[in-house]
Design a protein around this motif. Structure first.
Motif, short mmCIF file in Angstrom:
data_model
loop_
_atom_site.label_atom_id
_atom_site.label_comp_id
_atom_site.label_asym_id
_atom_site.label_seq_id
_atom_site.Cartn_x
_atom_site.Cartn_y
_atom_site.Cartn_z
N ASP A 1 0.83 -1.20 0.00
CA ASP A 1 0.00 0.00 0.00
C ASP A 1 0.86 1.25 0.00
OD1 ASP A 1 -2.71 -1.33 0.51
OD2 ASP A 1 -1.56 -1.98 2.26
N ILE A 2 0.50 2.20 -0.84
CA ILE A 2 1.04 3.56 -0.80
C ILE A 2 -0.14 4.48 -0.56
CG2 ILE A 2 2.20 5.39 -2.06
CD1 ILE A 2 3.70 3.27 -3.62
N ASN A 3 -0.13 5.18 0.55
CA ASN A 3 -1.26 6.02 0.93
C ASN A 3 -0.74 7.41 1.31
OD1 ASN A 3 -3.70 7.06 1.70
ND2 ASN A 3 -3.91 5.85 3.56
N LEU A 4 -0.72 8.31 0.34
CA LEU A 4 -0.23 9.67 0.53
C LEU A 4 -1.35 10.64 0.19
CD1 LEU A 4 3.28 9.29 -1.17
CD2 LEU A 4 2.77 9.22 1.28
N PRO B 1 6.86 5.83 -13.71
CA PRO B 1 6.55 4.43 -14.07
C PRO B 1 7.25 3.42 -13.18
CG PRO B 1 7.04 5.73 -16.04
CD PRO B 1 7.41 6.58 -14.86
N ALA B 2 8.21 3.87 -12.38
CA ALA B 2 8.88 2.96 -11.45
C ALA B 2 7.89 2.33 -10.48
CB ALA B 2 9.96 3.71 -10.67
N ILE B 3 6.74 2.98 -10.30
CA ILE B 3 5.72 2.44 -9.40
C ILE B 3 5.28 1.05 -9.86
CG2 ILE B 3 3.60 3.29 -10.52
CD1 ILE B 3 4.45 3.74 -6.84
N CYS B 4 5.39 0.79 -11.14
CA CYS B 4 4.93 -0.48 -11.70
C CYS B 4 5.85 -1.65 -11.35
CB CYS B 4 4.77 -0.38 -13.21
SG CYS B 4 3.62 0.94 -13.71
N LYS B 5 7.00 -1.35 -10.77
CA LYS B 5 7.90 -2.41 -10.33
C LYS B 5 7.48 -2.99 -8.98
CE LYS B 5 11.83 -0.58 -12.94
NZ LYS B 5 13.21 -0.02 -12.89
N SER C 1 -2.97 -1.13 -3.09
CA SER C 1 -3.66 0.17 -3.15
C SER C 1 -2.65 1.27 -3.41
CB SER C 1 -4.45 0.44 -1.86
OG SER C 1 -3.59 0.64 -0.76
N PHE C 2 -3.06 2.22 -4.26
CA PHE C 2 -2.18 3.32 -4.65
C PHE C 2 -2.97 4.61 -4.54
CE2 PHE C 2 -0.13 5.73 -8.34
CZ PHE C 2 0.91 6.20 -7.54
N ILE D 1 -7.14 -0.53 -5.42
CA ILE D 1 -7.54 0.88 -5.26
C ILE D 1 -6.58 1.76 -6.04
CG2 ILE D 1 -7.79 2.80 -3.64
CD1 ILE D 1 -8.54 0.73 -1.49
N ILE D 2 -7.14 2.62 -6.90
CA ILE D 2 -6.40 3.72 -7.53
C ILE D 2 -7.12 5.00 -7.17
CG2 ILE D 2 -5.64 4.78 -9.68
CD1 ILE D 2 -5.61 2.05 -10.97
#
Length: 368
Positions: free
Chosen positions: A75-78, A102-106, A112-113, A137-138
């Motif tokens: 999860d990244i929740n910012l 696009p590094a998030i796709c690694k 959840s993003f 979650i997007i």
């Protein structure tokens, strides 16, 4: 214990502890992906990325959570608007610029993003995000993201929330969106999305909220929407939608809010809408014509009913008095005529609910 044995034992303990730490840390690849993601963003006021240090991104990295078993980033929740201490101490909401790398796709186990309400994040949604198989979650609301919704978005079979409202997104609604059979919440409000609503939208059987207002959508309302059994909130307002209102919308089981205002919708008001479970109905600022159906009953319960700014004619139907409740009613700016009925709900309404009609009379307007 001899000194040599003690040194050997100490070495073994240190080795075991280091191995344990390595096992319970996040993988270096996940850490590298997060740092690349961070490098594309600039947050000048709160310092939310100051905690993104050390080898273990699962431990006290602000907004990052990991799966307890795999130690992969889940999860990244910012959020730029939050009640957390870092915001309260700064006495301000967040502001962030840059783009989504696009590094998030690694982060292939990402579930959840959320990077919401930062106001200044621009660029496009990375297309590769559609290839994260565990994504549920997007949430990218409240930024300056442009480009299009990734055309392959329909690959995300686990996706339950897609929120890209209040951005600068253009293009059309991808046809593949109809493949998101787990989707419950769709919010694309206040963008520049154009083209028709896909006719296959009725395949989103789990959807409970469809918020599409404030775009440039055109075409007719697909009849297939009425097959979304769980849909409770449908907002298509402030678009360029034309054609009639499908009668089937008034036969939906749990639909409670229907906003179609500020479009180019024509034809007559379906009888089914006035004798349904809808409690908040806004059809104002369209090109509706004909009479207001005399179809209200005890099943009719409206917290708000707005039919203003149309081409409606005839008299106000007396059956409105048989509705269980009508809180707010606006019939202004039409071509209605005749006497305003007496009694509830008309006894608590103001003149503004009836003005700018051809020949309405009676309280709260002038006497007949």
């Amino acid at each position: 214990m001899s000194g040599v044995c003690f040194i050997q034992l100490t070495t073994v303990v240190v080795l075991l502890l280091s191995l344990s730490s390595a096992v319970w840390s996040c993988p270096p690849s996940d850490r590298a992906a997060l740092l690349a993601f961070k490098a594309a963003l600039k947050e000048p006021y709160l310092g939310i990325f100051n905690s993104w240090t050390g080898t273990d991104c699962c431990h006290k990295w602000y907004g990052v959570s990991c799966d307890q078993e795999t130690r992969r980033v889940a999860d990244i929740n910012l959020r730029g608007e939050s009640e957390e201490p870092i915001f309260n101490k700064a006495h301000r909401t967040g502001y962030m610029t840059g783009y989504i790398s696009p590094a998030i796709c690694k982060l292939t186990r990402l579930s959840s993003f959320t990077i919401a309400d930062w106001k200044g994040i621009s660029g496009e949604i990375p297309r590769c995000i559609s290839y994260l198989p565990f994504l549920r979650i997007i949430d990218l609301v409240g930024n300056k993201i442009s480009g299009t919704i990734p055309p392959e978005i329909g690959r995300l079979q686990r996706l339950t929330v897609l929120n890209v409202a209040d951005n600068l997104i253009s293009g059309t609604i991808p046809v593949s969106l109809a493949n998101l059979t787990s989707l419950m919440h769709l919010d694309i409000r206040n963008n520049y999305i154009s083209g028709p609503i896909p006719r296959s939208i009725g395949r989103l059987r789990m959807l409970s909220r469809a918020l599409l207002s404030g775009n440039r959508l055109s075409g007719v309302i697909p009849d297939s929407i009425s097959r979304i059994y769980r849909l409770a909130d449908l907002d298509l307002s402030r678009n360029r939608i034309y054609g009639p209102i499908p009668e089937s919308l008034g036969k939906m089981a749990v639909l409670a809010t229907l906003n179609l205002d500020l479009n180019k919708i024509s034809g007559q008001i379906p009888i089914s809408l006035l004798n349904s479970g809808i409690s908040d109905l806004n059809l104002s600022r369209n090109s509706l014509e004909g009479n207001i159906p005399n179809a209200f009953s005890a099943r009719s319960y409206f917290t708000a009913l707005d039919l203003s700014y149309n081409n409606l004619k005839g008299s106000i139907p007396k059956s409105i008095s048989s509705a269980s409740y009508v809180g707010h009613l606006d019939l202004s700016h039409n071509h209605l005529c005749g006497q305003i009925p007496v009694g509830s709900p008309f006894d608590h309404l103001e003149a503004s609910s009836f003005v700018y009609n051809d020949c309405l009379c009676g309280k709260p307007l002038k006497a007949c």
